[in-house]
Design a protein around this motif. Structure first.
Motif, mmCIF file in Angstrom:
data_model
loop_
_atom_site.group_PDB
_atom_site.id
_atom_site.type_symbol
_atom_site.label_atom_id
_atom_site.label_comp_id
_atom_site.label_asym_id
_atom_site.label_seq_id
_atom_site.Cartn_x
_atom_site.Cartn_y
_atom_site.Cartn_z
ATOM 1 N N PRO A 35 57.756 75.693 -2.318
ATOM 2 C CA PRO A 35 58.874 74.985 -1.682
ATOM 3 C C PRO A 35 59.705 74.180 -2.688
ATOM 4 O O PRO A 35 60.935 74.120 -2.579
ATOM 5 C CB PRO A 35 58.186 74.065 -0.667
ATOM 6 N N TYR A 36 59.044 73.573 -3.670
ATOM 7 C CA TYR A 36 59.768 72.826 -4.703
ATOM 8 C C TYR A 36 60.666 73.779 -5.494
ATOM 9 O O TYR A 36 61.841 73.488 -5.726
ATOM 10 C CB TYR A 36 58.783 72.121 -5.644
ATOM 11 N N ILE A 37 60.126 74.901 -5.915
ATOM 12 C CA ILE A 37 60.896 75.879 -6.696
ATOM 13 C C ILE A 37 62.046 76.430 -5.867
ATOM 14 O O ILE A 37 63.165 76.586 -6.361
ATOM 15 C CB ILE A 37 59.983 77.006 -7.212
ATOM 16 N N GLU A 38 61.795 76.718 -4.590
ATOM 17 C CA GLU A 38 62.861 77.236 -3.731
ATOM 18 C C GLU A 38 64.005 76.231 -3.592
ATOM 19 O O GLU A 38 65.174 76.595 -3.620
ATOM 20 C CB GLU A 38 62.299 77.592 -2.356
ATOM 21 N N ALA A 39 63.667 74.956 -3.492
ATOM 22 C CA ALA A 39 64.684 73.918 -3.335
ATOM 23 C C ALA A 39 65.439 73.629 -4.630
ATOM 24 O O ALA A 39 66.626 73.324 -4.611
ATOM 25 C CB ALA A 39 64.046 72.628 -2.820
ATOM 26 N N ARG A 40 64.760 73.747 -5.791
ATOM 27 C CA ARG A 40 65.368 73.340 -7.064
ATOM 28 C C ARG A 40 65.578 74.480 -8.051
ATOM 29 O O ARG A 40 66.133 74.272 -9.124
ATOM 30 C CB ARG A 40 64.508 72.249 -7.695
ATOM 31 N N GLY A 41 65.067 75.647 -7.725
ATOM 32 C CA GLY A 41 65.318 76.807 -8.580
ATOM 33 C C GLY A 41 64.258 77.093 -9.628
ATOM 34 O O GLY A 41 64.084 78.228 -10.036
#
Length: 126
Positions: A35-41
């Motif tokens: 979820p962190y990667i999805e939100a921030r790339g």
């Protein structure tokens, strides 16, 4: 088993294997960081504290580890490997051929230096 901490403000994930790695470890880790990667790339950095690496619980643990690396290595800017193990100190040279992120080895006593090196990415990429 993997202990991990996501420093969200820096975009840095710290992982510490504390026992043989199991397939479920990588499922739990994905649930935390995806979820962190999805939100921030991407993550700005990954610190692997591998001073006590015990291998894998079974073949499924190894396979899921490799799948995890394959699906996440392009979503990470830098990797710091923290270990005094001679074999693990060679990992950056070997992994550089397969992993997109910049990789650097640090002696286990230099955790703060490794974190500073990872944070450079945070400052230049934010």
């Amino acid at each position: 088993m993997i202990q991990y901490e996501l420093i969200q403000s820096e975009g840095i994930l710290i992982v510490s294997p504390v026992g043989p790695l199991a397939a479920s470890d990588f499922q739990k880790l994905s649930e935390e960081i995806d979820p962190y990667i999805e939100a921030r790339g991407r993550l700005h950095g990954l610190l692997i504290d591998a001073n006590k690496f015990s291998g894998w619980d079974d073949f499924a643990g190894l396979i899921d580890h490799l799948k995890f690396v394959e699906s996440h290595h392009k979503k990470n800017e830098k990797v710091a490997v923290l270990s005094d193990d001679r074999f693990l100190s060679a990992v950056p040279t070997f992994a550089d051929h397969f992993i997109q992120a910049e990789i650097k080895h640090f002696p286990h006593s230099e955790k703060e230096e490794a974190l500073r090196w990872l944070k450079v990415a945070t400052k230049t990429l934010s």
